[in-house]
Design a protein around this motif. Structure first.
Motif, PDB file in Angstrom:
ATOM      1  N   PHE A   1       5.844  11.163 -18.738  1.00  0.00           N
ATOM      2  CA  PHE A   1       3.974  10.670 -18.589  1.00  0.00           C
ATOM      3  C   PHE A   1       4.167  11.371 -16.985  1.00  0.00           C
TER       4      PHE A   1
ATOM      5  N   PRO B   1       3.571   4.557 -18.628  1.00  0.00           N
ATOM      6  CA  PRO B   1       2.556   4.536 -17.965  1.00  0.00           C
ATOM      7  C   PRO B   1       1.595   3.763 -17.678  1.00  0.00           C
TER       8      PRO B   1
ATOM      9  N   THR C   1      -0.130   4.658 -14.510  1.00  0.00           N
ATOM     10  CA  THR C   1      -1.411   5.271 -14.559  1.00  0.00           C
ATOM     11  C   THR C   1      -2.438   4.904 -13.213  1.00  0.00           C
TER      12      THR C   1
END
Length: 279
Positions: free
Chosen positions: A46, A264, A268
């Motif tokens: 990721f 993730p 983010t």
């Protein structure tokens, strides 16, 4: 009656805890453009992809149907507790509530409680670590709910980020609050507020001072080191997080430490180089 715990991927709970307490995790979709991130993708994959991708990945709340399907998979005679990330940064809690109503309307017998922890990442991990342990001995859903709600209200969670670009772009911190960070290497100490939002606590010059401020927050509470849980999360900076862990335990010898890399969903918004601590 046994109790099944369900949470969401905003928790950053390590796999060993998920397996130990048989916790089901509802994944929030993460997309790079139109390409979905596979649910089983590792943190390394990721962060490498995010580093190379020009735009910020996007996240979305799971559909109520995903929760409903998870509820239906729980065997009859087992009550269900959903322990959700803050409703003020995600509509995941609302999706679980809609699914609860659908489940009850269809006549399924298991009781369901949905808890909005007003927390996420390390803060939610602390709540889940306690809840998982309690669920091994509690047989009354309401009694467990009272304990979990109380723990949710008591948890303190602070974090600092190497960059605020992602958290501002993602709308979790105002551009006004974050603008100062672009000048003179200013770093912000952030916390999860009582309302479950991101709040600025301190402004410092550089990461070392920000981490010192993070450590200082541990002095604000008395700790039962035998029973309390501390969670330490990082966004792809394990070495720094391990150093932080050693510094914490030198002064605060918590018996139980939940250590993990942000997945993730939280990654983010945090970007790389973030450290979070909750207790």
């Amino acid at each position: 009656m046994p109790i099944k715990i369900i949470t969401d991927s905003g928790c950053d709970l390590p796999l060993d805890y998920i397996e130990k307490y048989d916790i089901s995790v509802i994944h929030l979709p993460v997309h790079f453009g139109h390409e979905p991130m596979p649910e089983g993708a590792g943190a390394e994959e990721f962060y490498a992809k995010m580093r190379d991708f020009k735009e910020l990945p996007t996240t979305a709340s799971p559909s109520p149907m995903v929760f409903l399907e998870a509820f239906k998979q729980v065997e009859e005679g087992t009550d269900i507790m959903v322990i959700s990330m803050s409703s003020n940064i995600s509509s995941t809690y609302q999706a679980a509530m809609i699914a609860k109503e659908m489940y009850e309307d269809e006549g399924y017998p298991n009781a369901i409680e949905v808890i909005d922890t007003k927390s996420f990442s390390a803060g939610l991990s602390v709540v889940l670590a306690h809840a998982g342990k309690w669920s091994q001995s509690y047989t009354c859903l309401q009694d467990l709910k009272e304990k979990v709600v109380q723990q949710s209200e008591e948890v303190s969670a602070h974090f600092t980020l190497d960059t605020l670009e992602n958290v501002i772009k993602g709308g979790r911190l105002s551009r006004l609050s974050g603008a100062v960070a672009s000048v003179l290497n200013i770093k912000l100490l952030l916390k999860i507020s009582d309302e479950g939002t991101v709040e600025v606590v301190e402004k410092t010059r550089g990461i070392p001072k920000a981490l010192n401020q993070l450590l200082a927050r541990l002095e604000e509470k008395e700790h039962d080191y035998e029973r309390a849980v501390i969670a330490i999360v990082h966004s792809n900076c394990e070495k720094l997080a391990l150093e932080m862990k050693a510094r914490i335990l030198e002064r605060h010898p918590f018996k139980e430490v939940v250590f993990s890399c942000m997945g993730p969903v939280m990654g983010t918004y945090a970007g790389e180089g973030g450290i979070g601590v909750a207790f």
